[in-house]
Motif scaffolding. Structure first.
Motif, PDB file in Angstrom:
ATOM      1  N   TYR A 180       0.842  -1.203   0.000  1.00 12.81           N
ATOM      2  CA  TYR A 180       0.000   0.000   0.000  1.00 12.81           C
ATOM      3  C   TYR A 180       0.875   1.249   0.000  1.00 12.81           C
ATOM      4  CZ  TYR A 180      -3.433   3.420   1.574  1.00 12.81           C
ATOM      5  OH  TYR A 180      -4.247   4.522   1.674  1.00 12.81           O
TER       6      TYR A 180
ATOM      7  N   ASP B 193      -4.869   0.976  -4.811  1.00 11.98           N
ATOM      8  CA  ASP B 193      -6.070   0.162  -4.644  1.00 11.98           C
ATOM      9  C   ASP B 193      -5.624  -1.302  -4.639  1.00 11.98           C
ATOM     10  OD1 ASP B 193      -8.505  -1.105  -4.723  1.00 11.98           O
ATOM     11  OD2 ASP B 193      -9.267  -0.020  -6.461  1.00 11.98           O
TER      12      ASP B 193
ATOM     13  N   ASN C 138      -7.614  -3.919  -6.902  1.00  6.72           N
ATOM     14  CA  ASN C 138      -7.831  -3.670  -8.315  1.00  6.72           C
ATOM     15  C   ASN C 138      -6.470  -3.504  -9.004  1.00  6.72           C
ATOM     16  OD1 ASN C 138      -8.596  -2.779 -10.842  1.00  6.72           O
ATOM     17  ND2 ASN C 138     -10.147  -1.383 -10.078  1.00  6.72           N
TER      18      ASN C 138
ATOM     19  N   ARG D  72      -1.005  -2.259  -9.937  1.00  9.76           N
ATOM     20  CA  ARG D  72      -2.143  -1.819  -9.138  1.00  9.76           C
ATOM     21  C   ARG D  72      -2.688  -0.485  -9.650  1.00  9.76           C
ATOM     22  NH1 ARG D  72      -2.088  -5.150  -4.497  1.00  9.76           N
ATOM     23  NH2 ARG D  72      -0.005  -5.759  -3.837  1.00  9.76           N
TER      24      ARG D  72
ATOM     25  N   LYS E   1      -6.472   5.046  -6.469  1.00 13.78           N
ATOM     26  CA  LYS E   1      -7.610   5.930  -6.209  1.00 13.78           C
ATOM     27  C   LYS E   1      -7.020   7.284  -5.839  1.00 13.78           C
ATOM     28  CE  LYS E   1     -10.585   2.291  -4.330  1.00 13.78           C
ATOM     29  NZ  LYS E   1     -11.373   1.866  -3.161  1.00 13.78           N
TER      30      LYS E   1
ATOM     31  N   ASP F 113     -12.014   6.583  -8.490  1.00 11.71           N
ATOM     32  CA  ASP F 113     -11.435   5.254  -8.626  1.00 11.71           C
ATOM     33  C   ASP F 113     -11.455   4.908 -10.109  1.00 11.71           C
ATOM     34  OD1 ASP F 113     -14.090   4.646  -9.149  1.00 11.71           O
ATOM     35  OD2 ASP F 113     -14.343   3.291  -7.466  1.00 11.71           O
TER      36      ASP F 113
END
Length: 194
Positions: free
Chosen positions: A51, A73, A76, A94, A97, A115
């Motif tokens: 992340y 995200d 996704n 990835r 957003k 998004d």
């Protein structure tokens, strides 16, 4: 005559003992090729691995304050496969957003969350595009590459934000400019596609 019979006997033994066997190098090469066909190693690579979150808070010369928060995200991603030797590399790029908040004179005039699905609608990335068109496959394969505040001094009552989406492992990209006026109304214009 004895010599001729002996020679024919040696040739006959030599020919009958030859069974078409392979040399050790040939057998090893064929064994390796067979192994490559039957064994499949798969490696998953995520970009970014974990992340990531980044916030930018900009006070512009025209009095607008722009806050942009981008974050990966984790649910996704776009997947590309490459096979090298016996390893199947699964590259997962990835999606990101992002949130945009704009205020003028300490009053919030714009606050939106984006998004991939919302970007597809706003930027008109869709599955109905013809193969070979500029934005073909952008709805499924493009990921956010950059988002920047454009501090063009000629726009005194407006904020400009440049947003770039690109298809990984290719040279295809699209840049859109988001215009937000001092009333919080927004408009998107495609500025460049390659």
């Amino acid at each position: 005559m004895k010599q001729l019979v002996l020679l024919l006997l040696i040739i006959g033994i030599g020919l009958s003992s030859c069974e078409g066997r392979k040399t050790q190098n040939q057998a090893l090469s064929e064994s390796i090729e067979e192994f490559k066909k039957t064994v499949n190693f798969e490696t998953n690579i995520y970009i970014p691995e974990t992340y990531i979150e980044q916030e930018v808070d900009t006070l512009m010369s025209n009095g607008f304050r722009v806050k942009i928060k981008t974050y990966s995200d984790l649910s996704n991603a776009v997947r590309f496969s490459k096979i090298k030797d016996t390893i199947n590399y699964q590259m997962h790029y990835r999606n990101f957003k992002f949130d945009i908040s704009i205020s003028k004179d300490d009053k919030e005039i714009y606050n939106e969350n984006f998004d991939k699905q919302k970007i597809n609608k706003v930027f008109k990335y869709n599955a109905n595009l013809v193969s070979g068109s500029d934005l073909y496959n952008f709805n499924t394969l493009a990921v956010l590459k950059s988002i920047n505040v454009n501090d063009d001094p000629s726009y005194k009552n407006m904020v400009l934000i440049d947003i770039m989406y690109a298809i990984p492992e290719s040279d295809k990209y699209a840049i859109h400019r988001l215009y937000i006026d001092n009333n919080g109304k927004s408009n998107v214009v495609q500025t460049e596609v390659k």
